[in-house]
Scaffold this motif. Structure first.
Motif, PDB file in Angstrom:
ATOM      1  N   TYR A 180       1.041  -0.909   0.023  1.00 48.42           N
ATOM      2  CA  TYR A 180       0.252   0.192  -0.056  1.00 48.42           C
ATOM      3  C   TYR A 180       0.850   1.161   0.446  1.00 48.42           C
ATOM      4  O   TYR A 180       2.185   1.259   0.981  1.00 48.42           O
ATOM      5  N   LYS A 181       0.650   1.954  -1.084  1.00 46.89           N
ATOM      6  CA  LYS A 181       1.637   2.897  -1.204  1.00 46.89           C
ATOM      7  C   LYS A 181       0.241   3.811  -0.501  1.00 46.89           C
ATOM      8  O   LYS A 181      -0.520   5.166  -0.787  1.00 46.89           O
ATOM      9  N   ASP A 216       0.088   7.980  -2.334  1.00 44.73           N
ATOM     10  CA  ASP A 216      -0.964   7.528  -3.622  1.00 44.73           C
ATOM     11  C   ASP A 216      -1.389   6.791  -3.530  1.00 44.73           C
ATOM     12  O   ASP A 216      -2.999   6.622  -3.720  1.00 44.73           O
ATOM     13  N   ASP A 217      -2.290   6.313  -1.760  1.00 44.62           N
ATOM     14  CA  ASP A 217      -3.597   6.020  -1.678  1.00 44.62           C
ATOM     15  C   ASP A 217      -3.806   4.425  -2.928  1.00 44.62           C
ATOM     16  O   ASP A 217      -4.794   4.112  -3.132  1.00 44.62           O
ATOM     17  N   LYS A 218      -2.745   3.897  -3.509  1.00 48.31           N
ATOM     18  CA  LYS A 218      -2.974   2.835  -4.211  1.00 48.31           C
ATOM     19  C   LYS A 218      -2.519   1.430  -3.577  1.00 48.31           C
ATOM     20  O   LYS A 218      -1.853   1.267  -3.024  1.00 48.31           O
ATOM     21  N   GLU A 220      -2.168  -3.204  -3.719  1.00 46.11           N
ATOM     22  CA  GLU A 220      -1.368  -3.601  -4.714  1.00 46.11           C
ATOM     23  C   GLU A 220      -1.231  -5.029  -4.015  1.00 46.11           C
ATOM     24  O   GLU A 220      -1.042  -5.326  -3.235  1.00 46.11           O
TER      25      GLU A 220
END
Length: 414
Positions: free
Chosen positions: A385-386, A389-391, A393
């Motif tokens: 979780y980045k 970037d609120d990403k 994966e």
């Protein structure tokens, strides 16, 4: 037209169109390294190119995958009976399932240090009496012939309480560790002032709410003082942490017991940060696994203690919520913070056995690496979780191969 044709893939010395890959500067090598980083291999392929590239970047965290017990791949630590639990700063705890012996091992330097057997426990810091929890290991032939719980590979027994484990993974699934390492000094070469904290869901005491500590060279693990429990029974710790001289035990109701790291005495409790109706313990699931639930984990950063709540739905990570322990007028409390407010450039690593962090060399903000597993089940998934970037994966899923493993995948953090 005469002359020799240059073979494809070759470059002539001094060719101005081709870079000298061995002479690249560090500001060029570092981004190449980060782009080549892999969750399983880390930076090992990049660092294997040549000495120059190896010296350009340090070893990176990576996910260590256990080998199947019946497979041809050599097991970790060179023994099929070795249960390996990576911790922090390159250190791992290695438990020999044959006889419960235990030691520290540093994967990078090869340094080792003796620890007590996991079944050798004293009741308090002032007690000289060491009790050895009965620990029995059966061979595959013996496990079918035993009269007490046939099929058990490991059995433990203390007065009035017995536990049995059919596989190594059932036994290893009960462990949770925290490691305190002083920030200064060469931690790879010295274990001075190091402290290991451990709990297990089954065999450490007549009450499951038992936390023990040791230092390298100790003859036994020492129990922490009993603490009152807000839920009345107080049978479970689900996570552990050591932060600024104190030891923290997360209870299954979401509250936190705080102990003095030197005297091991109970100091106070901290209330749960939010309603915990969805809190589901990885170590003590008392009901069938729900569809929607939360896991709680401590992460001790250099300047703050975090409680990270991982939201799960249908065995997939949905997101993370962050809390920071702050001083209050009367007692400390948990304060919710935005993910990007945890400060610094940290990579946070959480798996079944341990949580730790490293500094993000790319300076790209903080990231969370998480291993989602199920109790007594080999299948796992890993996520990244980045935060900036609120990403979120999924970066790894274990194969559905039906194999038997001794431990779950876990993060190696140099």
């Amino acid at each position: 037209m005469t002359g020799k044709r240059r073979r494809k893939g070759r470059t002539r010395k001094g060719d101005p169109e081709q870079p000298d890959w061995l002479a690249l500067t560090s500001d060029l090598l570092e981004p190449i390294a980060q782009r080549s980083r892999d969750v399983i291999a880390g930076l090992t392929p990049f660092r294997s190119v040549c000495r120059t590239w190896r010296a350009a970047v340090e070893e990176a965290p990576r996910l260590l995958l256990p080998a199947p017990e019946s497979g041809s791949t050599p097991p970790r630590a060179g023994s099929q009976h070795a249960l390996v639990f990576p911790l922090s700063r390159g250190w791992s705890i290695v438990v020999d399932a044959l006889d419960a012996t235990c030691h520290l091992s540093h994967l990078t330097t090869g340094a080792t240090a003796a620890l007590p057997r996991v079944n050798a426990v004293r009741d308090s810091k002032t007690s000289s009496n060491i009790s050895h929890i009965t620990y029995v290991h059966h061979t595959d032939d013996e496990r079918e012939e035993t009269s007490w719980i046939p099929g058990s590979k490991i059995k433990t027994y203390i007065p009035s309480v017995g536990s049995f484990f059919r596989t190594y993974q059932e036994f290893s699934d009960g462990f949770r560790f925290a490691l305190h390492v002083p920030p200064a000094g060469n931690v790879a070469a010295s274990t001075d002032n190091m402290m290991i904290i451990m709990c297990h869901s089954e065999f450490l005491g007549p009450k499951k709410k038992t936390m023990v500590v040791c230092r390298p060279g100790d003859a036994a693990w020492t129990k922490l003082e009993d603490s009152p429990s807000s839920d009345g029974d107080g049978w479970e710790y689900v996570d552990l942490a050591c932060f600024q001289g104190k030891i923290y035990g997360l209870e299954r109701d979401g509250s936190t017991s705080v102990f003095d790291g030197s005297t091991l005495e109970f100091l106070h409790s901290v209330d749960a940060p939010q309603p915990t109706s969805r809190l589901f313990s990885v170590l003590y699931p008392s009901v069938a696994e729900p569809v929607i639930y939360d896991y709680f984990n401590f992460v001790a950063l250099p300047s703050k203690l975090l409680l990270i709540i991982t939201s799960i739905e249908s065995l997939e990570v949905q997101g993370f919520t962050f809390f920071e322990l702050v001083a209050g007028n009367a007692m400390p409390s948990w304060r919710k913070v935005a993910g990007d407010a945890i400060g610094g450039n940290y990579d946070v690593f959480m798996d079944w056995y341990h949580a730790t962090f490293s500094y993000n060399a790319a300076q790209s903000g903080s990231r969370v690496y998480y291993v989602l597993g199920r109790e007594r089940h080999p299948k796992t998934s890993a996520y990244c979780y980045k935060i900036n970037d609120d990403k979120l994966e999924c970066v790894y899923r274990s194969p559905d191969d039906g194999g038997e493993y001794s431990t779950k995948p876990s993060w190696f953090v140099p």
